[in-house]
Design a protein around this motif. Structure first.
Motif, mmCIF file in Angstrom:
data_model
loop_
_atom_site.group_PDB
_atom_site.id
_atom_site.type_symbol
_atom_site.label_atom_id
_atom_site.label_comp_id
_atom_site.label_asym_id
_atom_site.label_seq_id
_atom_site.Cartn_x
_atom_site.Cartn_y
_atom_site.Cartn_z
ATOM 1 N N PHE A 49 0.827 -1.207 0.000
ATOM 2 C CA PHE A 49 0.000 0.000 0.000
ATOM 3 C C PHE A 49 0.865 1.262 0.000
ATOM 4 N N GLY A 50 1.965 1.227 0.732
ATOM 5 C CA GLY A 50 2.872 2.375 0.748
ATOM 6 C C GLY A 50 3.475 2.647 -0.615
ATOM 7 N N LEU A 51 3.929 1.595 -1.290
ATOM 8 C CA LEU A 51 4.482 1.774 -2.639
ATOM 9 C C LEU A 51 3.429 2.298 -3.604
ATOM 10 N N ASP A 52 2.182 1.821 -3.438
ATOM 11 C CA ASP A 52 1.132 2.252 -4.361
ATOM 12 C C ASP A 52 0.760 3.717 -4.177
ATOM 13 N N ASN A 112 -0.607 5.048 -7.557
ATOM 14 C CA ASN A 112 -2.075 5.085 -7.630
ATOM 15 C C ASN A 112 -2.643 4.025 -8.568
ATOM 16 N N LEU A 113 -2.102 2.822 -8.509
ATOM 17 C CA LEU A 113 -2.616 1.730 -9.338
ATOM 18 C C LEU A 113 -3.840 1.069 -8.717
ATOM 19 N N LEU A 114 -3.846 0.909 -7.401
ATOM 20 C CA LEU A 114 -4.960 0.247 -6.717
ATOM 21 C C LEU A 114 -6.178 1.157 -6.610
ATOM 22 N N THR A 115 -5.943 2.437 -6.431
ATOM 23 C CA THR A 115 -7.025 3.423 -6.305
ATOM 24 C C THR A 115 -6.416 4.811 -6.418
ATOM 25 N N ASP A 116 -7.270 5.812 -6.428
ATOM 26 C CA ASP A 116 -6.823 7.210 -6.412
ATOM 27 C C ASP A 116 -6.706 7.625 -4.946
#
Length: 137
Positions: free
Chosen positions: A38-41, A45-49
């Motif tokens: 989640f930190g890397l994302d 913003n691949l999983l959500t905005d």
């Protein structure tokens, strides 16, 4: 007539056959990997905005844009995951506190009560990991 107990695992008698040890390893793995992912994302913003999950009240307190806040949040989440890997007893408490902050933010935002409830379950799991990490293995 004497009966003998048969261990259900292939590694009977090893410390890995202990259910508490198995629970500890499962929780430690999840609370190491999930915050890092989640930190890397927060940077991609691949999983959500992710900036959409920041309450306007919180956004007004944090300098810079919401996306810049997500960069800082991402770094904190990565560090929390690494702390769980290295020192699970303390890392789990950091993750629990972090999840409490996320829950408060989501409740203020008002649109994500289902996510807040899910994060409450994760908070309880993090507290369980802290307790398991404090027990002798």
């Amino acid at each position: 007539m004497a009966t003998t107990r048969v261990e259900p695992t292939a590694v009977a008698g090893s410390r890995y056959s202990d259910p508490a040890r198995q629970a500890f390893l499962l929780l430690r793995t999840v609370f190491t990997i999930a915050p890092i992912i989640f930190g890397l994302d927060k940077f991609f913003n691949l999983l959500t905005d992710w900036p959409g999950y920041l309450a306007p009240f919180a956004d007004s307190l944090i300098p810079g844009t919401a996306q810049q806040a997500m960069y800082a949040i991402g770094v904190i989440e990565i560090l929390a995951g690494l702390l769980v890997a290295i020192r699970p007893r303390w890392g789990a408490l950091v993750v629990a506190a972090w999840l409490a902050g996320i829950i408060i933010n989501l409740l203020i935002l008002g649109d994500y009560y289902d996510v807040a409830l899910r994060d409450f379950g994760l908070l309880v799991g993090a507290l369980a990991l802290a307790r398991l990490a404090a027990s002798p293995r």
